[in-house]
Design an enzyme around this catalytic site. Structure first.
Site, PDB file in Angstrom:
ATOM      1  N   SER A  99     -25.670  21.251   0.205  1.00 56.62           N
ATOM      2  CA  SER A  99     -26.522  20.711  -0.783  1.00 56.62           C
ATOM      3  C   SER A  99     -25.437  19.501  -1.502  1.00 56.62           C
ATOM      4  O   SER A  99     -24.478  19.584  -1.565  1.00 56.62           O
ATOM      5  CB  SER A  99     -26.829  21.728  -1.881  1.00 56.62           C
ATOM      6  OG  SER A  99     -27.384  20.911  -2.998  1.00 56.62           O
ATOM      7  N   TYR A 120     -29.484  13.809  -2.450  1.00 56.46           N
ATOM      8  CA  TYR A 120     -30.606  13.235  -3.315  1.00 56.46           C
ATOM      9  C   TYR A 120     -30.148  11.879  -3.641  1.00 56.46           C
ATOM     10  O   TYR A 120     -28.803  11.579  -3.674  1.00 56.46           O
ATOM     11  CB  TYR A 120     -30.315  14.201  -4.521  1.00 56.46           C
ATOM     12  CG  TYR A 120     -31.107  15.507  -4.693  1.00 56.46           C
ATOM     13  CD1 TYR A 120     -32.365  15.676  -4.665  1.00 56.46           C
ATOM     14  CD2 TYR A 120     -30.250  16.692  -4.928  1.00 56.46           C
ATOM     15  CE1 TYR A 120     -33.131  16.886  -4.759  1.00 56.46           C
ATOM     16  CE2 TYR A 120     -30.838  17.952  -4.864  1.00 56.46           C
ATOM     17  CZ  TYR A 120     -32.203  18.111  -4.927  1.00 56.46           C
ATOM     18  OH  TYR A 120     -32.586  19.229  -4.807  1.00 56.46           O
ATOM     19  N   THR A 135     -33.865  14.766   0.524  1.00 58.38           N
ATOM     20  CA  THR A 135     -34.907  15.365  -0.071  1.00 58.38           C
ATOM     21  C   THR A 135     -35.910  14.559  -0.887  1.00 58.38           C
ATOM     22  O   THR A 135     -35.500  13.644  -1.529  1.00 58.38           O
ATOM     23  CB  THR A 135     -34.647  16.167  -1.006  1.00 58.38           C
ATOM     24  OG1 THR A 135     -33.549  17.414  -0.409  1.00 58.38           O
ATOM     25  CG2 THR A 135     -35.381  17.116  -1.992  1.00 58.38           C
ATOM     26  N   LYS A 138     -36.999  15.578   4.189  1.00 57.32           N
ATOM     27  CA  LYS A 138     -37.262  17.091   3.622  1.00 57.32           C
ATOM     28  C   LYS A 138     -38.436  17.137   2.661  1.00 57.32           C
ATOM     29  O   LYS A 138     -37.946  16.520   1.572  1.00 57.32           O
ATOM     30  CB  LYS A 138     -35.901  17.854   3.447  1.00 57.32           C
ATOM     31  CG  LYS A 138     -36.028  19.198   3.046  1.00 57.32           C
ATOM     32  CD  LYS A 138     -34.905  19.792   2.398  1.00 57.32           C
ATOM     33  CE  LYS A 138     -34.622  21.343   2.150  1.00 57.32           C
ATOM     34  NZ  LYS A 138     -35.050  21.287   0.767  1.00 57.32           N
ATOM     35  N   HIS A 147     -39.607  23.009  -1.178  1.00 61.85           N
ATOM     36  CA  HIS A 147     -38.373  23.150  -2.259  1.00 61.85           C
ATOM     37  C   HIS A 147     -38.544  24.401  -2.530  1.00 61.85           C
ATOM     38  O   HIS A 147     -38.255  24.719  -3.711  1.00 61.85           O
ATOM     39  CB  HIS A 147     -38.789  22.253  -3.362  1.00 61.85           C
ATOM     40  CG  HIS A 147     -37.444  21.825  -3.790  1.00 61.85           C
ATOM     41  ND1 HIS A 147     -36.737  20.344  -3.591  1.00 61.85           N
ATOM     42  CD2 HIS A 147     -36.434  22.272  -4.336  1.00 61.85           C
ATOM     43  CE1 HIS A 147     -35.642  20.209  -4.459  1.00 61.85           C
ATOM     44  NE2 HIS A 147     -35.238  21.201  -4.778  1.00 61.85           N
TER      45      HIS A 147
END
Length: 371
Positions: free
Chosen positions: A107, A130, A156, A231, A255
């Site tokens: 992440s 992100y 994402t 994603k 998510h």
């Protein structure tokens, strides 16, 4: 850990061990948490059509993802702030993934940096991204992930704003003071601090780019040669645009039911996305996978593999690296057993005819099988 017989049992152990704020952060979904339950429940509405009297003495679970060979179609989804679950955090998960011969996705909001995860040794790893309002931050992150040997970017796309996670609001969720978002250390951006509601929601509102659009997927391709997985796709319409935009693959994801409540379970959205891409790029499933039977169902409905999130966190909290290794092994063993009992010796033998769903018409028109 001898008494744990399936990965769901790790959650109760984790709940005992973790502070309430931390457990609630990992466990909760958005708002009414309907989708959170549905991500699991939907799997129970898919039944098997096993084929018998097939020689299943040898079974091959191996596959390749974006050209990288892995031991099984079961990979680790990105989950944030893993050191909240266990002091070894991302290090333990990286080592367990590598030992299992599969892919870990780190992440952006890891409590270990891309460099630290790379230092654990060899392994195929993807980086979840992100996109921040400050594009230079994003460029730096991508460059560092490339240098640290990460092999793909999982972008994402379902988080222009953070979903409403009421447990985090009640708990005034914030990152424990001894931890930090390591990928952003030394960068001049806001910190994840205590807020009036959820510290993470405030952080996202301040940092993550709400204007993100399809043109940014192309922008991302202009700054990196790494393949980009999109994603957070749940519809045929977006699947088609993802293909047109040059995505290397799609991760069907809601998510972990933490963003928009009352979206379908990912296993329910999967087939629509698979049909829309027509085999042009691989489609993966993220969300609700707890059993080897779930993995089989996802592959039968057209997924090229699955990503697992919460069970990895719970097993990490329960027993560190050994717990994660055990979780991966249990799901692998269950999946192999499901293949054997369904008459499948390799992933390519798993077909749509191996499952039936409550939304399809009866199968009067199937071809007559021959020996």
């Amino acid at each position: 850990m001898g008494e744990v017989t399936n990965v769901m049992e790790f959650e109760a152990i984790a709940k005992q061990k973790l502070p309430k704020m931390v457990y609630d952060y990992y466990a909760s979904g958005a708002e009414d948490q309907w989708t959170l339950a549905e991500n699991r429940n939907a799997f129970s509405r898919i039944l098997f059509r096993p084929r018998i009297l097939i020689d299943v003495s040898k079974i091959d679970l191996s596959t390749s993802v974006l050209g990288f060979n892995i031991s099984m179609p079961i990979m680790i989804a990105p989950t944030a702030m893993q050191k909240m679950a266990h002091p070894d955090g991302e290090y333990a998960i990286a080592r367990a993934a590598s030992a299992a011969g599969t892919i870990m996705t780190l992440s952006s909001w890891g409590t270990s940096s891309v460099e630290e995860v790379n230092s654990t040794g060899p392994g195929t790893r993807f980086f979840q991204l992100y996109v921040y309002k400050d594009r230079n931050v994003t460029i730096q992150l991508v460059r560092r992930a490339e240098r640290a040997g990460f092999k793909a970017i999982a972008l994402t796309v379902d988080t222009p704003r953070l979903g409403r996670r009421e447990a985090d609001i009640k708990n005034r969720f914030n990152l424990p003071p001894h931890l930090s978002l390591k990928n952003f250390e030394g960068l001049d951006i806001g910190k994840l601090n205590k807020a009036e509601d959820s510290g993470l929601a405030s952080y996202v509102a301040g940092q993550v780019d709400r204007s993100l659009s399809w043109k940014d997927v192309q922008w991302l391709q202009s700054i990196t040669s790494l393949p980009i997985l999109v994603k957070g796709v749940l519809t045929a319409e977006d699947a088609k645009i993802a293909v047109q935009s040059g995505a290397a693959g799609i991760i069907v994801s809601n998510h972990g039911a933490r963003q928009l409540d009352y979206v379908p379970a990912t296993i329910m959205a999967l087939e629509e996305v698979v049909k829309a891409v027509q085999g042009r790029i691989p489609v993966f499933l993220d969300g609700g996978v707890r059993r080897g039977t779930d993995v089989f169902k996802a592959l039968a409905l057209g997924a090229s593999g699955v990503f697992i999130g919460r069970p990895i966190i719970w097993s990490l909290a329960a027993d560190g690296e050994a717990g994660v290794k055990k979780a991966l092994q249990m799901i692998r063993d269950e999946f192999e057993l499901t293949m054997a009992l369904s008459g499948c010796r390799s992933l390519k033998e798993i077909t749509r005819n191996h499952v039936m769903t409550d939304w399809e018409t009866p199968r009067a028109s199937l071809p007559v099988p021959r020996l």
